[in-house]
Motif scaffolding. Structure first.
Motif, PDB file in Angstrom:
ATOM      1  N   LEU A  48       0.831  -1.206   0.000  1.00 31.67           N
ATOM      2  CA  LEU A  48       0.000   0.000   0.000  1.00 31.67           C
ATOM      3  C   LEU A  48       0.864   1.254   0.000  1.00 31.67           C
ATOM      4  N   ILE A  49       1.885   1.278   0.843  1.00 29.31           N
ATOM      5  CA  ILE A  49       2.777   2.441   0.896  1.00 29.31           C
ATOM      6  C   ILE A  49       3.490   2.627  -0.450  1.00 29.31           C
ATOM      7  N   CYS A  50       3.961   1.527  -1.029  1.00 25.68           N
ATOM      8  CA  CYS A  50       4.640   1.605  -2.332  1.00 25.68           C
ATOM      9  C   CYS A  50       3.681   2.035  -3.435  1.00 25.68           C
ATOM     10  N   ALA A  51       2.442   1.555  -3.391  1.00 26.25           N
ATOM     11  CA  ALA A  51       1.450   1.952  -4.396  1.00 26.25           C
ATOM     12  C   ALA A  51       1.152   3.448  -4.300  1.00 26.25           C
ATOM     13  N   LEU A  52       1.070   3.976  -3.082  1.00 25.93           N
ATOM     14  CA  LEU A  52       0.865   5.418  -2.910  1.00 25.93           C
ATOM     15  C   LEU A  52       2.041   6.210  -3.486  1.00 25.93           C
ATOM     16  N   ALA A  53       3.256   5.712  -3.264  1.00 26.38           N
ATOM     17  CA  ALA A  53       4.441   6.400  -3.785  1.00 26.38           C
ATOM     18  C   ALA A  53       4.454   6.389  -5.314  1.00 26.38           C
ATOM     19  N   VAL A  54       4.137   5.253  -5.907  1.00 29.51           N
ATOM     20  CA  VAL A  54       4.099   5.165  -7.368  1.00 29.51           C
ATOM     21  C   VAL A  54       2.987   6.048  -7.924  1.00 29.51           C
ATOM     22  N   SER A  55       1.837   6.060  -7.256  1.00 28.35           N
ATOM     23  CA  SER A  55       0.729   6.918  -7.698  1.00 28.35           C
ATOM     24  C   SER A  55       1.123   8.388  -7.655  1.00 28.35           C
ATOM     25  N   THR A  56       1.854   8.773  -6.624  1.00 28.00           N
ATOM     26  CA  THR A  56       2.339  10.153  -6.516  1.00 28.00           C
ATOM     27  C   THR A  56       3.268  10.484  -7.677  1.00 28.00           C
ATOM     28  N   LEU A  82       4.698  19.603  -8.912  1.00 25.42           N
ATOM     29  CA  LEU A  82       5.892  18.751  -8.844  1.00 25.42           C
ATOM     30  C   LEU A  82       6.553  18.821  -7.474  1.00 25.42           C
ATOM     31  N   ILE A  83       6.631  20.017  -6.910  1.00 25.01           N
ATOM     32  CA  ILE A  83       7.237  20.173  -5.574  1.00 25.01           C
ATOM     33  C   ILE A  83       6.431  19.393  -4.536  1.00 25.01           C
ATOM     34  N   VAL A  84       5.117  19.503  -4.584  1.00 25.92           N
ATOM     35  CA  VAL A  84       4.258  18.783  -3.629  1.00 25.92           C
ATOM     36  C   VAL A  84       4.420  17.269  -3.808  1.00 25.92           C
ATOM     37  N   CYS A  85       4.415  16.809  -5.063  1.00 20.01           N
ATOM     38  CA  CYS A  85       4.547  15.370  -5.328  1.00 20.01           C
ATOM     39  C   CYS A  85       5.900  14.835  -4.875  1.00 20.01           C
ATOM     40  N   VAL A  86       6.967  15.578  -5.142  1.00 18.58           N
ATOM     41  CA  VAL A  86       8.309  15.141  -4.725  1.00 18.58           C
ATOM     42  C   VAL A  86       8.397  15.086  -3.199  1.00 18.58           C
ATOM     43  N   CYS A  87       7.889  16.098  -2.524  1.00 16.41           N
ATOM     44  CA  CYS A  87       7.910  16.099  -1.041  1.00 16.41           C
ATOM     45  C   CYS A  87       7.092  14.938  -0.478  1.00 16.41           C
ATOM     46  N   LEU A 146       6.690   9.500   1.929  1.00 15.92           N
ATOM     47  CA  LEU A 146       6.271   8.092   1.862  1.00 15.92           C
ATOM     48  C   LEU A 146       7.461   7.140   1.963  1.00 15.92           C
ATOM     49  N   MET A 147       8.600   7.509   1.393  1.00 10.33           N
ATOM     50  CA  MET A 147       9.793   6.664   1.511  1.00 10.33           C
ATOM     51  C   MET A 147      10.262   6.599   2.965  1.00 10.33           C
ATOM     52  N   GLY A 148      10.116   7.701   3.701  1.00  7.89           N
ATOM     53  CA  GLY A 148      10.432   7.683   5.135  1.00  7.89           C
ATOM     54  C   GLY A 148       9.478   6.783   5.902  1.00  7.89           C
ATOM     55  N   VAL A 149       8.181   6.870   5.559  1.00  6.40           N
ATOM     56  CA  VAL A 149       7.187   5.995   6.189  1.00  6.40           C
ATOM     57  C   VAL A 149       7.497   4.535   5.879  1.00  6.40           C
ATOM     58  N   LEU A 150       7.896   4.253   4.642  1.00  4.51           N
ATOM     59  CA  LEU A 150       8.251   2.882   4.262  1.00  4.51           C
ATOM     60  C   LEU A 150       9.449   2.373   5.054  1.00  4.51           C
TER      61      LEU A 150
END
Length: 194
Positions: free
Chosen positions: A58-66, A86-91, A96-100
């Motif tokens: 789920l976390i990875c899917a959210l990151a890919v969707s972003t 782009l700035i919002v999506c990158v942040c 999400l990578m930190g959450v992962l």
């Protein structure tokens, strides 16, 4: 000694034994983890529980969707116009990578197999298998945890990988299954003694 064990869909077919590069520590750990998982899921009335892996997915899917939103928006509106999105999506992606990272470190904790089992009386048992193998070490540390109505118990196996892999690099699934069955039996007996 035969090292063939039914894997996969339990269709009755025996697969070829797993052969690995015995000098590659990561491949050895993953092959032994797969062998433990197969043996654990072959226990009577065992069903695999996917919640821990589903959380990571789920976390990875959210990151890919972003990332896809950023890509799609930038495709629709070229760079200067898409700068804020782009700035919002990158942040959000880095968040999400930190959450992962936190999820894999504190929730998964090396757990690679979880199974639910019903005993003869209909009681639910949850089995978890986790492992650890240091970088330049030959010791494979396997921890099996049982959670049931009597509490949580665990047992650890700490053996050299040479016990489970022959000189040709073939994983000896039968030895792993025997070791796992010994631990499962001791954890089940532990409950009766209390």
């Amino acid at each position: 000694m035969s090292s063939k064990l039914k894997r996969g869909d339990n269709s009755g077919k025996e697969e070829e034994p797993v052969k690995i590069n015995k000098w590659d520590g990561t491949a050895v750990k993953h092959a032994l983890d797969d062998s433990v998982k197969t043996a654990l899921m072959n226990l009577p009335n065992m069903k695999e529980h996917h919640a821990i892996i589903d959380g990571r997915l789920l976390i990875c899917a959210l990151a890919v969707s972003t990332a896809l939103v950023a890509l799609g928006y930038d495709y629709q509106y070229s760079f200067p116009a898409s700068k804020r999105v782009l700035i919002v999506c990158v942040c959000f992606y880095f968040f999400l990578m930190g959450v992962l990272t936190i999820y894999t470190s504190y929730v998964e904790k090396g757990i690679f197999a979880v199974g639910n089992q019903k005993d003869e009386k209909g009681n639910q048992k949850r089995w978890q298998a986790s492992s650890d193998m240091k970088k330049y070490d030959d010791k494979y540390e396997l921890t099996i945890q049982l959670q049931d109505c009597h509490g949580v118990r665990e047992a650890t196996i700490d053996k050299s990988v040479a016990y489970f892999i022959d000189s040709n690099g073939t994983v000896l699934d039968d030895l792993m299954a025997n070791e796992l069955n010994r631990v499962v039996k001791s954890l089940n007996t532990d409950k009766k003694d209390k």
